[in-house]
Scaffold this motif. Structure first.
Motif, PDB file in Angstrom:
ATOM      1  N   THR A   1      86.362 139.869 126.396  1.00 35.54           N
ATOM      2  CA  THR A   1      84.950 140.180 126.636  1.00 35.54           C
ATOM      3  C   THR A   1      84.713 140.734 128.034  1.00 35.54           C
ATOM      4  O   THR A   1      84.106 141.801 128.168  1.00 35.54           O
ATOM      5  CB  THR A   1      84.069 138.947 126.346  1.00 35.54           C
ATOM      6  OG1 THR A   1      84.320 138.522 125.000  1.00 35.54           O
ATOM      7  CG2 THR A   1      82.598 139.274 126.510  1.00 35.54           C
ATOM      8  N   PRO A   2      85.179 140.077 129.095  1.00 31.66           N
ATOM      9  CA  PRO A   2      84.973 140.690 130.413  1.00 31.66           C
ATOM     10  C   PRO A   2      85.750 142.000 130.576  1.00 31.66           C
ATOM     11  O   PRO A   2      85.304 142.911 131.270  1.00 31.66           O
ATOM     12  CB  PRO A   2      85.444 139.629 131.401  1.00 31.66           C
ATOM     13  CG  PRO A   2      86.242 138.668 130.619  1.00 31.66           C
ATOM     14  CD  PRO A   2      85.771 138.751 129.202  1.00 31.66           C
ATOM     15  N   TRP A   3      86.893 142.102 129.922  1.00 32.66           N
ATOM     16  CA  TRP A   3      87.680 143.325 129.968  1.00 32.66           C
ATOM     17  C   TRP A   3      86.873 144.494 129.382  1.00 32.66           C
ATOM     18  O   TRP A   3      86.866 145.603 129.921  1.00 32.66           O
ATOM     19  CB  TRP A   3      88.956 143.117 129.162  1.00 32.66           C
ATOM     20  CG  TRP A   3      90.048 144.122 129.330  1.00 32.66           C
ATOM     21  CD1 TRP A   3      89.924 145.460 129.570  1.00 32.66           C
ATOM     22  CD2 TRP A   3      91.447 143.861 129.243  1.00 32.66           C
ATOM     23  NE1 TRP A   3      91.154 146.047 129.623  1.00 32.66           N
ATOM     24  CE2 TRP A   3      92.118 145.086 129.426  1.00 32.66           C
ATOM     25  CE3 TRP A   3      92.201 142.723 128.999  1.00 32.66           C
ATOM     26  CZ2 TRP A   3      93.499 145.202 129.386  1.00 32.66           C
ATOM     27  CZ3 TRP A   3      93.578 142.842 128.967  1.00 32.66           C
ATOM     28  CH2 TRP A   3      94.212 144.061 129.168  1.00 32.66           C
TER      29      TRP A   3
ATOM     30  N   PRO B   1      79.040 142.362 137.083  1.00 34.87           N
ATOM     31  CA  PRO B   1      78.273 141.115 136.968  1.00 34.87           C
ATOM     32  C   PRO B   1      78.103 140.648 135.514  1.00 34.87           C
ATOM     33  O   PRO B   1      78.163 139.456 135.235  1.00 34.87           O
ATOM     34  CB  PRO B   1      76.910 141.468 137.583  1.00 34.87           C
ATOM     35  CG  PRO B   1      77.199 142.590 138.514  1.00 34.87           C
ATOM     36  CD  PRO B   1      78.305 143.368 137.865  1.00 34.87           C
ATOM     37  N   LEU B   2      77.932 141.583 134.597  1.00 35.40           N
ATOM     38  CA  LEU B   2      77.817 141.214 133.183  1.00 35.40           C
ATOM     39  C   LEU B   2      79.136 140.655 132.658  1.00 35.40           C
ATOM     40  O   LEU B   2      79.145 139.709 131.869  1.00 35.40           O
ATOM     41  CB  LEU B   2      77.384 142.428 132.361  1.00 35.40           C
ATOM     42  CG  LEU B   2      76.969 142.176 130.919  1.00 35.40           C
ATOM     43  CD1 LEU B   2      75.843 141.159 130.839  1.00 35.40           C
ATOM     44  CD2 LEU B   2      76.550 143.489 130.267  1.00 35.40           C
ATOM     45  N   ALA B   3      80.235 141.204 133.122  1.00 37.82           N
ATOM     46  CA  ALA B   3      81.548 140.697 132.723  1.00 37.82           C
ATOM     47  C   ALA B   3      81.734 139.259 133.197  1.00 37.82           C
ATOM     48  O   ALA B   3      82.205 138.409 132.444  1.00 37.82           O
ATOM     49  CB  ALA B   3      82.650 141.594 133.286  1.00 37.82           C
ATOM     50  N   VAL B   4      81.354 138.991 134.440  1.00 35.08           N
ATOM     51  CA  VAL B   4      81.447 137.633 134.982  1.00 35.08           C
ATOM     52  C   VAL B   4      80.510 136.696 134.218  1.00 35.08           C
ATOM     53  O   VAL B   4      80.890 135.577 133.846  1.00 35.08           O
ATOM     54  CB  VAL B   4      81.135 137.622 136.492  1.00 35.08           C
ATOM     55  CG1 VAL B   4      81.026 136.201 137.018  1.00 35.08           C
ATOM     56  CG2 VAL B   4      82.193 138.417 137.256  1.00 35.08           C
ATOM     57  N   LEU B   5      79.301 137.159 133.952  1.00 32.31           N
ATOM     58  CA  LEU B   5      78.335 136.346 133.211  1.00 32.31           C
ATOM     59  C   LEU B   5      78.856 136.017 131.812  1.00 32.31           C
ATOM     60  O   LEU B   5      78.650 134.899 131.316  1.00 32.31           O
ATOM     61  CB  LEU B   5      76.990 137.069 133.115  1.00 32.31           C
ATOM     62  CG  LEU B   5      75.887 136.339 132.356  1.00 32.31           C
ATOM     63  CD1 LEU B   5      75.536 135.022 133.054  1.00 32.31           C
ATOM     64  CD2 LEU B   5      74.666 137.229 132.217  1.00 32.31           C
ATOM     65  N   SER B   6      79.546 136.954 131.181  1.00 35.80           N
ATOM     66  CA  SER B   6      80.072 136.692 129.836  1.00 35.80           C
ATOM     67  C   SER B   6      81.059 135.527 129.844  1.00 35.80           C
ATOM     68  O   SER B   6      81.050 134.697 128.941  1.00 35.80           O
ATOM     69  CB  SER B   6      80.731 137.948 129.254  1.00 35.80           C
ATOM     70  OG  SER B   6      81.958 138.237 129.890  1.00 35.80           O
ATOM     71  N   VAL B   7      81.897 135.464 130.876  1.00 31.70           N
ATOM     72  CA  VAL B   7      82.862 134.360 130.967  1.00 31.70           C
ATOM     73  C   VAL B   7      82.131 133.042 131.221  1.00 31.70           C
ATOM     74  O   VAL B   7      82.454 132.014 130.614  1.00 31.70           O
ATOM     75  CB  VAL B   7      83.906 134.633 132.067  1.00 31.70           C
ATOM     76  CG1 VAL B   7      84.820 133.434 132.246  1.00 31.70           C
ATOM     77  CG2 VAL B   7      84.718 135.864 131.736  1.00 31.70           C
ATOM     78  N   VAL B   8      81.138 133.080 132.085  1.00 36.05           N
ATOM     79  CA  VAL B   8      80.357 131.866 132.367  1.00 36.05           C
ATOM     80  C   VAL B   8      79.695 131.362 131.088  1.00 36.05           C
ATOM     81  O   VAL B   8      79.716 130.161 130.789  1.00 36.05           O
ATOM     82  CB  VAL B   8      79.312 132.127 133.481  1.00 36.05           C
ATOM     83  CG1 VAL B   8      78.354 130.967 133.617  1.00 36.05           C
ATOM     84  CG2 VAL B   8      80.006 132.426 134.801  1.00 36.05           C
TER      85      VAL B   8
END
Length: 127
Positions: free
Chosen positions: A35-37, A45-52
């Motif tokens: 997902t972050p990939w 920031p959206l990639a980081v938010l997806s992992v969170v």
């Protein structure tokens, strides 16, 4: 403990299949990576938010009896929706970010995970 008893449920009515758990965890790992990939080229920031979100929601919300430590108790269907979120995220992100062969393997992983989860989901729907 019988093979169907979960380690977190001494009463034995929670289906606890180690194979299903392994596939569920593998699907979660793929979702956390793919997902972050897939999102990073568009928005870091959206990639980081997806992992969170993918790690944080299942950590925070769980169904009593399904996990040992429950922070926020939710009905079983919420736990099911969180697993579905991971499966969908893993498969969709794999098709966006990775080669078709890898994405196809992730799709198979997702289908197998869902099939193996069905006994647990039936149990969760009764919670």
């Amino acid at each position: 403990m019988s093979p169907l008893e979960g380690p977190d449920d001494p009463a034995g009515d929670r289906p606890g299949d180690r194979v299903a758990s392994a596939f569920r965890f593998a699907t979660e790992l793929v979702a956390w990576i793919a997902t972050p990939w897939a999102l990073a080229p568009h928005s870091v920031p959206l990639a980081v938010l997806s992992v969170v979100v993918l790690i944080g929601l299942p950590t925070l919300f769980s169904t009593p009896g399904d996990r040992r430590n429950v922070i926020v108790a939710v009905p079983g269907y919420v736990t099911i929706l969180l697993v579905v979120l991971h499966v969908v995220a893993a498969v969709a992100a794999a098709w966006v970010a990775w080669h078709a062969v890898a994405a196809a393997l992730v799709s198979v992983l997702g289908v197998v995970t869902v099939v193996l989860e069905l006994p647990r989901w039936r149990w969760l729907m009764s919670r």
